[in-house]
Design a protein around this motif. Structure first.
Motif, short mmCIF file in Angstrom:
data_model
loop_
_atom_site.label_atom_id
_atom_site.label_comp_id
_atom_site.label_asym_id
_atom_site.label_seq_id
_atom_site.Cartn_x
_atom_site.Cartn_y
_atom_site.Cartn_z
N LEU A 197 -3.28 3.95 -9.48
CA LEU A 197 -3.09 2.69 -8.76
C LEU A 197 -4.41 1.97 -8.52
O LEU A 197 -4.48 0.73 -8.63
CB LEU A 197 -2.37 2.95 -7.43
CG LEU A 197 -1.95 1.70 -6.66
CD1 LEU A 197 -1.05 0.81 -7.49
CD2 LEU A 197 -1.24 2.12 -5.36
N LEU A 201 -4.97 -1.90 -9.72
CA LEU A 201 -5.27 -2.94 -8.73
C LEU A 201 -6.60 -3.63 -8.96
O LEU A 201 -6.84 -4.73 -8.46
CB LEU A 201 -5.23 -2.35 -7.32
CG LEU A 201 -3.85 -1.94 -6.80
CD1 LEU A 201 -3.97 -1.25 -5.45
CD2 LEU A 201 -2.92 -3.16 -6.68
N GLN A 229 2.13 -1.19 -7.28
CA GLN A 229 1.76 -0.60 -5.98
C GLN A 229 2.99 -0.33 -5.13
O GLN A 229 3.11 0.74 -4.52
CB GLN A 229 0.81 -1.54 -5.24
CG GLN A 229 0.33 -1.00 -3.90
CD GLN A 229 -0.60 -1.97 -3.21
OE1 GLN A 229 -0.46 -3.19 -3.32
NE2 GLN A 229 -1.58 -1.45 -2.49
#
Length: 442
Positions: A197, A201, A229
């Motif tokens: 993640l 991101l 997410q």
């Protein structure tokens, strides 16, 4: 096939053997290989090169783990990155065999020359991968007793780093229990999928900062990443894997096909795959992006032709890379799960942990790596963060900086410049120097 069945390429033969397609196979000083049955119906292949040294015991033993999952260490890692020969079977000047004995393992089962008798025997998560590797390492060190006291390091790349973390923790426990006798000295996580993640991101900000996204593109990539997410936060990891692939598609559309493995290059149009968030073919896209690059046509011809003939132990029904896509599919539910907690356990247990990352890597960008490192609960993190990094000269360009690094107690971080996801391929000299530093040869 019996556990531990091996073959060897006789060191006394000082000539090259010509085989089909005009390939010639230079004989290495000493190398051995074989299979270990790690479970019923699950057969794992390994290939060891002894160090190019008057005494291999004076140098460490390094196990190399490839990514994917489904990428072959014995194929891509060996001939594409750090082995003694390149894919043209020419000597590699920057081979890690010059500084260590190197053990390549086709892991998980079903990868490279490793194979399973049925799809049911494929691994589904890193815990299963680690358990299989314990069987292989127990067999290896029991048979190769000369390596039991040699410092043993695990080096990895991409998803291989996620597997290396879990393997290292189980190995630490096995050594303490005495079930595996080896001198485990540390693990190195290269461009590793430790916190998926955090990577996703930071794709948008990284690409934006390098002028590969405009404001519109940044907004689209950011929104797609937030969808990933949300799935991760809800524990919907299979869905997160699917949405991760959608996010890659959004990145490709907004960057005109940036290469996830090196942002200074571009993907071929044939490799671009478009699908919707509801499309069940997302795994096809993932395989094409992340398995296909590790199984190029020339490498497949080499591994399924001359190398297969040389090894002499590959079953007739096994094709190198033939189960690679099945391996990826089988692990897809585990793919987006983080293993930051495992790295924390390793550090707390006193295991030497090194993180190294390529400046031009997107799929596991350095920004994302730094984010998960800052989340560690390790007691030395505050002191580590307060330290300044040290510049390393580029071995190939005198007076030029090739990397930065800093280390505190049993944790180190290397920032490798001018390198993408496959650091040894992009910056071979710098990667070799890093190896020597991590293994305390410099």
């Amino acid at each position: 096939m019996a556990p531990g069945r091996t073959g060897s390429w006789a060191a006394v033969l000082l000539f090259a053997v010509s085989v089909c397609r005009g390939w010639s196979l230079p004989v290495q000083e000493k190398e051995v290989w074989g299979y270990v049955d790690v479970r019923e119906g699950a057969h794992m292949f390994w290939w060891l090169y002894y160090a190019n040294s008057p005494s291999f015991k004076d140098l460490p033993l390094v196990m190399w783990l490839q990514g994917g999952p489904g990428g072959s260490s014995c194929g891509f890692g060996n001939f594409g990155e750090i082995g003694p020969l390149d894919t043209d079977l020419k000597p590699r000047k920057t081979s890690w065999v010059n500084a260590a004995s190197v053990l390549f393992v086709d892991n998980p089962v079903g990868t490279g020359y490793s194979y399973t008798d049925s799809e049911k025997a494929l691994a589904t998560d890193v815990s299963m991968v680690a358990a299989d590797m314990m069987v292989l390492l127990q067999s290896f060190f029991s048979q190769r007793t000369e390596f039991q006291t040699v410092p043993f390091y695990i080096f990895s790349e991409s998803y291989g780093g996620k597997m290396a973390s879990a393997i290292s923790l189980e190995l630490t426990k096995a050594v303490q229990k005495g079930s595996i006798k080896c001198n485990f000295a540390g693990v190195a996580l290269g461009d590793s999928w430790i916190s998926p993640l955090d990577s996703v991101l930071t794709w948008g900000p990284y690409l934006y900062s390098t002028s590969l996204l405009d404001d519109y593109g940044l907004k689209e990539v950011t929104q797609a990443a937030k969808d990933v997410q949300q799935a991760v936060q809800q524990g919907q990891y299979q869905k997160a894997t699917q949405l991760w692939s959608v996010t890659e598609n959004v990145v490709e559309q907004n960057t005109n096909g940036v290469n996830f493995y090196n942002i200074l290059t571009q993907q071929d149009d044939d490799d671009l795959v478009k699908f919707s968030a509801d499309d069940q073919d997302y795994l096809i896209a993932l395989k094409r992006r992340h398995i296909k690059p590790l199984h190029g046509q020339s490498l497949s011809e080499l591994m399924n032709g001359p190398i297969r003939k040389k090894l002499g132990v590959i079953p007739k029904n096994v094709t190198w890379g033939g189960q690679a896509e099945d391996v990826f599919s089988s692990m897809s539910g585990d793919f987006m799960k983080p293993v930051v907690d495992i790295v924390d356990e390793l550090l707390s247990a006193g295991v030497n942990v090194t993180v190294y990352n390529g400046q031009l890597d997107l799929i596991v960008d350095t920004m994302g790596q730094e984010l998960w490192v800052k989340k560690l609960k390790w007691e030395g993190l505050q002191k580590f963060n307060q330290m300044k990094w040290t510049a390393l000269e580029d071995p190939e360009s005198a007076g030029q900086t090739g990397a930065f690094y800093k280390t505190y107690k049993n944790f180190a971080f290397y920032w490798i410049l001018k390198a993408g996801h496959m650091i040894p391929s992009d910056q071979g000299e710098m990667a070799l120097r890093m190896l020597k530093m991590v293994t305390l040869q410099e």
